[in-house]
Scaffold this motif. Structure first.
Motif, short mmCIF file in Angstrom:
data_model
loop_
_atom_site.label_atom_id
_atom_site.label_comp_id
_atom_site.label_asym_id
_atom_site.label_seq_id
_atom_site.Cartn_x
_atom_site.Cartn_y
_atom_site.Cartn_z
N GLU A 1 0.83 -1.21 0.00
CA GLU A 1 0.00 0.00 0.00
C GLU A 1 0.86 1.26 0.00
O GLU A 1 0.58 2.22 -0.71
N GLN A 2 1.94 1.24 0.82
CA GLN A 2 2.83 2.40 0.85
C GLN A 2 3.48 2.62 -0.51
O GLN A 2 3.58 3.76 -0.97
N GLU A 3 3.89 1.53 -1.13
CA GLU A 3 4.50 1.63 -2.46
C GLU A 3 3.49 2.17 -3.47
O GLU A 3 3.81 3.06 -4.28
N ASP A 4 2.24 1.65 -3.40
CA ASP A 4 1.18 2.15 -4.30
C ASP A 4 0.93 3.63 -4.04
O ASP A 4 0.76 4.41 -5.00
N ASN A 5 0.90 4.01 -2.78
CA ASN A 5 0.68 5.42 -2.44
C ASN A 5 1.81 6.30 -2.97
O ASN A 5 1.57 7.39 -3.49
N ARG A 6 3.06 5.80 -2.85
CA ARG A 6 4.20 6.56 -3.39
C ARG A 6 4.07 6.74 -4.90
O ARG A 6 4.26 7.83 -5.41
N HIS A 7 3.71 5.63 -5.58
CA HIS A 7 3.55 5.70 -7.04
C HIS A 7 2.41 6.66 -7.40
O HIS A 7 2.55 7.48 -8.32
N ARG A 8 1.32 6.53 -6.68
CA ARG A 8 0.16 7.40 -6.94
C ARG A 8 0.53 8.86 -6.70
O ARG A 8 0.21 9.74 -7.50
N ARG B 1 3.56 10.17 -6.79
CA ARG B 1 4.49 10.57 -7.84
C ARG B 1 3.75 10.86 -9.15
O ARG B 1 4.00 11.86 -9.81
N ARG B 2 2.82 9.95 -9.48
CA ARG B 2 2.05 10.10 -10.71
C ARG B 2 1.20 11.39 -10.64
O ARG B 2 1.17 12.17 -11.60
N ASP B 3 0.54 11.60 -9.51
CA ASP B 3 -0.27 12.82 -9.34
C ASP B 3 0.60 14.06 -9.45
O ASP B 3 0.23 15.05 -10.09
N ARG B 4 1.78 14.02 -8.83
CA ARG B 4 2.69 15.15 -8.87
C ARG B 4 3.16 15.40 -10.30
O ARG B 4 3.19 16.53 -10.79
N ASP B 5 3.50 14.27 -10.99
CA ASP B 5 3.96 14.40 -12.38
C ASP B 5 2.86 14.96 -13.26
O ASP B 5 3.10 15.82 -14.12
N GLU B 6 1.64 14.45 -13.06
CA GLU B 6 0.50 14.95 -13.86
C GLU B 6 0.25 16.42 -13.57
O GLU B 6 -0.01 17.22 -14.47
N SER B 7 0.32 16.76 -12.31
CA SER B 7 0.07 18.15 -11.93
C SER B 7 1.17 19.03 -12.49
O SER B 7 0.93 20.15 -12.95
N SER B 8 2.41 18.54 -12.48
CA SER B 8 3.53 19.28 -13.05
C SER B 8 3.34 19.44 -14.55
O SER B 8 3.56 20.52 -15.10
N ALA B 9 2.95 18.36 -15.20
CA ALA B 9 2.75 18.40 -16.64
C ALA B 9 1.61 19.35 -16.99
O ALA B 9 1.68 20.11 -17.95
N SER B 10 0.57 19.32 -16.21
CA SER B 10 -0.58 20.18 -16.44
C SER B 10 -0.18 21.65 -16.27
O SER B 10 -0.55 22.51 -17.06
N ALA B 11 0.60 21.94 -15.24
CA ALA B 11 1.07 23.31 -15.00
C ALA B 11 1.97 23.74 -16.14
O ALA B 11 1.90 24.88 -16.62
N SER B 12 2.78 22.83 -16.59
CA SER B 12 3.69 23.12 -17.69
C SER B 12 2.91 23.40 -18.96
O SER B 12 3.21 24.33 -19.70
N ASP B 13 1.85 22.61 -19.20
CA ASP B 13 1.00 22.83 -20.39
C ASP B 13 0.31 24.19 -20.30
O ASP B 13 0.22 24.91 -21.29
N ASN B 14 -0.15 24.51 -19.11
CA ASN B 14 -0.84 25.79 -18.92
C ASN B 14 0.12 26.95 -19.18
O ASN B 14 -0.25 27.95 -19.77
N GLU B 15 1.36 26.80 -18.72
CA GLU B 15 2.34 27.85 -18.95
C GLU B 15 2.62 27.99 -20.43
O GLU B 15 2.72 29.09 -20.97
N GLU B 16 2.73 26.88 -21.14
CA GLU B 16 3.00 26.91 -22.56
C GLU B 16 1.80 27.54 -23.29
O GLU B 16 1.98 28.35 -24.19
N ASP B 17 0.61 27.11 -22.90
CA ASP B 17 -0.59 27.69 -23.53
C ASP B 17 -0.68 29.18 -23.23
O ASP B 17 -0.96 29.99 -24.12
#
Length: 124
Positions: A92-99, A101-117
């Motif tokens: 569960e801890q490993e799944d939470n870490r992956h989740r 990380r994935r959420d952070r990466d998605e949020s980072s990517a989304s922020a990056s897309d918004n900046e580019e847009d």
């Protein structure tokens, strides 16, 4: 005649003495046989008592061993439960870490897309 009577009396005495000795031996044999029979019965009774005690002792040993086995099994089951719980928690801890990380990466990517847009709109 007197000699004859004396000889007859001695023969009768010897006959009585032999008969008395014979009776004494017979009584002795009977007594010995009775004693042996009594001892055999006593030995048999003692052997039965020993067998009962041996069975009781073996039963106590088996019950104690079963108790130790049950305790050991119970402890093993508890250890297995902890191990399984630990593995689930780790998973569960490993799944939470992956989740996370994935959420952070998605949020980072989304922020990056918004900046580019946002940046491209400014250029236009």
């Amino acid at each position: 005649e007197e000699e004859e009577r004396a000889a007859e009396a001695r023969r009768a005495e010897r006959k009585l003495a032999r008969a008395a000795e014979k009776k004494k031996r017979r009584d002795s044999r009977r007594s010995k046989a009775a004693t042996e029979e009594f001892m055999d019965e006593a030995d048999a009774e003692y052997a039965k008592e020993l067998a009962v005690l041996a069975v009781a002792s073996a039963r106590r040993e088996i019950e104690a061993e079963l108790q130790r086995d049950e305790t050991s099994l119970s402890e093993s089951e508890e250890e297995n439960d902890y191990t399984i719980d630990d593995a689930r928690n780790a998973e569960e801890q490993e799944d939470n870490r992956h989740r996370h990380r994935r959420d952070r990466d998605e949020s980072s990517a989304s922020a990056s897309d918004n900046e580019e847009d946002g940046g491209s709109e400014l250029h236009e």
